[in-house]
Design an enzyme around this catalytic site. Structure first.
Site, mmCIF file in Angstrom:
data_model
loop_
_atom_site.group_PDB
_atom_site.id
_atom_site.type_symbol
_atom_site.label_atom_id
_atom_site.label_comp_id
_atom_site.label_asym_id
_atom_site.label_seq_id
_atom_site.Cartn_x
_atom_site.Cartn_y
_atom_site.Cartn_z
ATOM 1 N N ASP A 199 -1.783 -5.441 -3.923
ATOM 2 C CA ASP A 199 -2.086 -4.183 -3.226
ATOM 3 C C ASP A 199 -0.787 -3.433 -2.930
ATOM 4 O O ASP A 199 -0.454 -3.123 -1.787
ATOM 5 C CB ASP A 199 -2.922 -4.414 -1.961
ATOM 6 C CG ASP A 199 -4.408 -4.557 -2.281
ATOM 7 O OD1 ASP A 199 -4.769 -4.612 -3.479
ATOM 8 O OD2 ASP A 199 -5.216 -4.614 -1.332
ATOM 9 N N HIS B 62 -4.778 -9.163 1.437
ATOM 10 C CA HIS B 62 -6.148 -8.645 1.311
ATOM 11 C C HIS B 62 -6.875 -8.537 2.648
ATOM 12 O O HIS B 62 -7.385 -7.466 2.990
ATOM 13 C CB HIS B 62 -6.959 -9.504 0.335
ATOM 14 C CG HIS B 62 -8.301 -8.942 0.015
ATOM 15 N ND1 HIS B 62 -8.469 -7.677 -0.517
ATOM 16 C CD2 HIS B 62 -9.558 -9.461 0.138
ATOM 17 C CE1 HIS B 62 -9.756 -7.448 -0.715
ATOM 18 N NE2 HIS B 62 -10.435 -8.512 -0.320
ATOM 19 N N HIS C 249 0.809 -1.222 0.000
ATOM 20 C CA HIS C 249 0.000 0.000 0.000
ATOM 21 C C HIS C 249 0.844 1.275 0.000
ATOM 22 O O HIS C 249 0.646 2.175 0.825
ATOM 23 C CB HIS C 249 -0.967 0.006 1.185
ATOM 24 C CG HIS C 249 -2.198 -0.820 0.947
ATOM 25 N ND1 HIS C 249 -3.052 -0.591 -0.127
ATOM 26 C CD2 HIS C 249 -2.714 -1.874 1.624
ATOM 27 C CE1 HIS C 249 -4.043 -1.468 -0.083
ATOM 28 N NE2 HIS C 249 -3.861 -2.261 0.957
ATOM 29 N N HIS D 79 -6.553 -3.371 -5.465
ATOM 30 C CA HIS D 79 -6.234 -1.956 -5.663
ATOM 31 C C HIS D 79 -5.606 -1.721 -7.039
ATOM 32 O O HIS D 79 -5.884 -0.688 -7.671
ATOM 33 C CB HIS D 79 -5.339 -1.443 -4.534
ATOM 34 C CG HIS D 79 -6.117 -1.127 -3.289
ATOM 35 N ND1 HIS D 79 -6.489 0.150 -2.938
ATOM 36 C CD2 HIS D 79 -6.631 -1.943 -2.334
ATOM 37 C CE1 HIS D 79 -7.193 0.114 -1.818
ATOM 38 N NE2 HIS D 79 -7.284 -1.148 -1.423
#
Length: 240
Positions: A49, A197, A22, A76
């Site tokens: 992600d 996730h 992230h 994402h």
């Protein structure tokens, strides 16, 4: 195109798998420094992600060029691809940490989308011990109760038909059913499967599925990596 990718054993160095990053690539760099990561010998695999929420999402273009860094597509990445192609929900993406994308020039947005579209949905790594390790973002995309790893790969690539592929994509990118039900059933045809996730307080295992997203995008979370051969865990907390 939705594809899978297979890697041969790493006979010279170590292999690590990392949870959802992230946009926290400085945290990942700190973890690799702590591990004395050798870019000539070692490899790192991401459960997806890679972007959104954190400060350095744009750095993904640099990381994907590194020959020792490999990732599967997460939800994402899929949100970015969908939004740039005109099929996504931009307000939803912004609410989920995607505001950085819309501050970029259109050509950079397109470059990001193209790079992320190239990511496989499934990675498998063969170990020297004749074990096979799988990586997928959310859950193994098994469609029927008796399906195993091969059927999951066939579903993702579309070789078992478009309806199965659509179901498999949703499962691979978004599903949380296994962890919500605390289902300890093992995935057949694979020795161990690493997923992200679903945020967990620490790395946990259900059957042969290992959940490694320890929430590095939250103030009390951490970025976790696992040495695939030894199953040793290293976590770098957000406060470090």
């Amino acid at each position: 195109m939705y594809r899978t990718r297979s890697f041969p054993p790493n006979k010279e160095g170590r292999d690590f798998v990392v949870g959802d990053i992230h946009g926290h690539f400085k945290l990942l760099t700190a973890a690799l420094n702590k591990l004395d990561f050798n870019t000539e010998l070692d490899r790192i695999f991401s459960v997806g992600d890679l972007i959104d929420r954190g400060p350095d999402s744009i750095d993904i273009l640099n990381w994907l060029e590194k020959p020792w860094f490999h990732a599967v597509r997460g939800n994402h990445e899929q949100m970015l691809i969908d939004c740039i192609s005109g099929h996504g929900d931009i307000p939803r993406h912004i609410r989920n940490g995607g505001a950085w994308l819309y501050e970029l020039q259109p050509d950079i947005q397109q470059e990001l989308s193209k790079a992320l579209q190239a990511l496989p949905l499934i990675i498998e790594i063969n170990l020297s011990s004749d074990q096979t390790i799988g990586i997928v973002h959310a859950e193994a995309p098994v469609i029927r109760s008796n399906d195993g790893w091969q059927e999951a790969k066939d579903a993702i690539t579309g070789s078992s038909g478009e309806p199965h592929q659509r179901h498999a994509l949703r499962t691979a990118l978004y599903a949380r059913e296994k962890i919500e039900q605390q289902d300890h059933t093992s995935i057949k045809g694979i020795d161990r499967l690493y997923v992200g996730h679903s945020t967990v307080p620490s790395v946990i295992r259900l059957g042969n599925v290992v959940y490694i997203d320890t929430g590095c995008s939250f103030s009390d979370g951490a970025l976790s990596l696992v040495d695939i051969q030894t199953e040793t865990i290293i976590s770098i907390s957000m406060g470090q």
